[in-house]
Design a protein around this motif. Structure first.
Motif, PDB file in Angstrom:
ATOM      1  N   GLU A  20      -4.840 -18.014  -2.951  1.00  0.00           N
ATOM      2  CA  GLU A  20      -4.189 -16.913  -3.668  1.00  0.00           C
ATOM      3  C   GLU A  20      -4.260 -15.653  -2.818  1.00  0.00           C
ATOM      4  N   GLU A  21      -3.409 -14.701  -3.127  1.00  0.00           N
ATOM      5  CA  GLU A  21      -3.445 -13.432  -2.415  1.00  0.00           C
ATOM      6  C   GLU A  21      -4.548 -12.548  -2.998  1.00  0.00           C
ATOM      7  N   ILE A  22      -5.442 -12.107  -2.120  1.00  0.00           N
ATOM      8  CA  ILE A  22      -6.596 -11.306  -2.528  1.00  0.00           C
ATOM      9  C   ILE A  22      -6.738 -10.156  -1.540  1.00  0.00           C
ATOM     10  N   GLU A  23      -7.077  -8.983  -2.027  1.00  0.00           N
ATOM     11  CA  GLU A  23      -7.306  -7.854  -1.131  1.00  0.00           C
ATOM     12  C   GLU A  23      -8.708  -7.962  -0.533  1.00  0.00           C
ATOM     13  N   VAL A  24      -8.758  -8.016   0.791  1.00  0.00           N
ATOM     14  CA  VAL A  24     -10.033  -8.132   1.509  1.00  0.00           C
ATOM     15  C   VAL A  24     -10.096  -7.012   2.536  1.00  0.00           C
ATOM     16  N   GLY A  25     -11.045  -6.094   2.364  1.00  0.00           N
ATOM     17  CA  GLY A  25     -11.176  -4.993   3.308  1.00  0.00           C
ATOM     18  C   GLY A  25      -9.939  -4.126   3.381  1.00  0.00           C
ATOM     19  N   GLY A  26      -9.260  -3.949   2.263  1.00  0.00           N
ATOM     20  CA  GLY A  26      -8.074  -3.099   2.225  1.00  0.00           C
ATOM     21  C   GLY A  26      -6.807  -3.776   2.704  1.00  0.00           C
ATOM     22  N   ARG A  27      -6.862  -5.087   2.945  1.00  0.00           N
ATOM     23  CA  ARG A  27      -5.688  -5.823   3.416  1.00  0.00           C
ATOM     24  C   ARG A  27      -5.430  -7.022   2.529  1.00  0.00           C
ATOM     25  N   ARG A  28      -4.156  -7.258   2.238  1.00  0.00           N
ATOM     26  CA  ARG A  28      -3.809  -8.420   1.427  1.00  0.00           C
ATOM     27  C   ARG A  28      -3.945  -9.682   2.271  1.00  0.00           C
TER      28      ARG A  28
ATOM     29  N   ALA B  82      -1.507 -12.078   4.263  1.00  0.00           N
ATOM     30  CA  ALA B  82      -0.443 -12.465   3.344  1.00  0.00           C
ATOM     31  C   ALA B  82       0.924 -12.360   3.996  1.00  0.00           C
ATOM     32  N   GLU B  83       1.113 -11.329   4.864  1.00  0.00           N
ATOM     33  CA  GLU B  83       2.426 -11.185   5.501  1.00  0.00           C
ATOM     34  C   GLU B  83       2.717 -12.325   6.472  1.00  0.00           C
ATOM     35  N   LYS B  84       1.674 -12.883   7.094  1.00  0.00           N
ATOM     36  CA  LYS B  84       1.875 -14.030   7.978  1.00  0.00           C
ATOM     37  C   LYS B  84       2.302 -15.247   7.179  1.00  0.00           C
ATOM     38  N   LEU B  85       1.681 -15.433   6.017  1.00  0.00           N
ATOM     39  CA  LEU B  85       2.063 -16.549   5.158  1.00  0.00           C
ATOM     40  C   LEU B  85       3.516 -16.418   4.744  1.00  0.00           C
TER      41      LEU B  85
END
Length: 209
Positions: free
Chosen positions: A177-185, A201-204
């Motif tokens: 799932e998409e999760i915010e980690v260290g200020g990045r999705r 997430a943008e790579k996915l």
């Protein structure tokens, strides 16, 4: 039962066959009762053994596959990876090096229970270890530059990891799932309260058709 003199004198490096190794290791390992306490043993290094674990998890001894799973499980119970990055078979009296092409174990099956923060992912390895991914058994994901693919690993014990088999990897990614980690999705998976990023997430999104 009294040990024969030749058994006492034989060592891992002088054993002439897999059955000889089995006899030696069975006296040190708790066969059928899980891994031996190899982290507490500090024996001398006695050289390298002609044993290799291939990328698909197959064990070879002197160039021949070890076909008996109980024997492979016995050997795996005395495996240890040290700070030098090398993998050894360890008994209370000796330590011998073996070759590992990738990871010593393969995660061949997984189970998922719960969702969100309560999700728990459990893996079974090809030698019978069962571990729940989490703080004690973290997941990591490595980009495979040659193919552009992804290789997930789960820590089994000590420094020994299991490579997650490709069919299991696809199942694992299905629970991402998409999760915010260290200020990045990030596209990530959760298990036992821990979050394991797989890729941005943008790579996915770029990879998705």
């Amino acid at each position: 039962m009294t040990e024969r003199a030749e058994d006492r004198d034989e060592s891992l490096t002088t054993a002439t066959g897999a059955r000889g190794l089995e006899a030696l290791i069975s006296r040190a390992a708790r066969a059928g009762k899980g891994p031996a306490p190899v982290e507490r043993w500090n024996p001398a290094f006695c050289g390298d053994l002609d044993m290799e674990i291939r990328q698909d998890g197959t064990w070879f001894y002197q160039g021949t596959p070890i076909g008996r799973m109980p024997l492979v499980q016995l050997f795996s119970s005395v495996l240890r990876k040290d700070e030098d990055g090398k993998t050894y078979l360890v008994t209370p009296v000796e330590r011998v090096g073996i070759r590992v092409v990738d990871a010593p174990f393969i995660a061949v099956e997984m189970d998922v229970c719960g969702t969100g923060y309560g999700q728990v992912i459990t893996f079974r390895t090809n030698v019978g270890d069962v571990v729940e991914a989490g703080p004690e058994h973290p997941l990591r994901f490595v980009d495979e530059e040659a193919t552009g693919g992804l290789k997930p690993y789960v820590l089994v014990r000590g420094r020994l990891e299991a490579l997650v088999a490709r069919p299991v990897m696809y199942e694992l990614v299905d629970h991402g799932e998409e999760i915010e980690v260290g200020g990045r999705r990030m596209f990530a998976v959760r298990s036992r309260g821990a979050v394991y990023p797989i890729m941005p997430a943008e790579k996915l999104q770029r990879l998705s058709p």
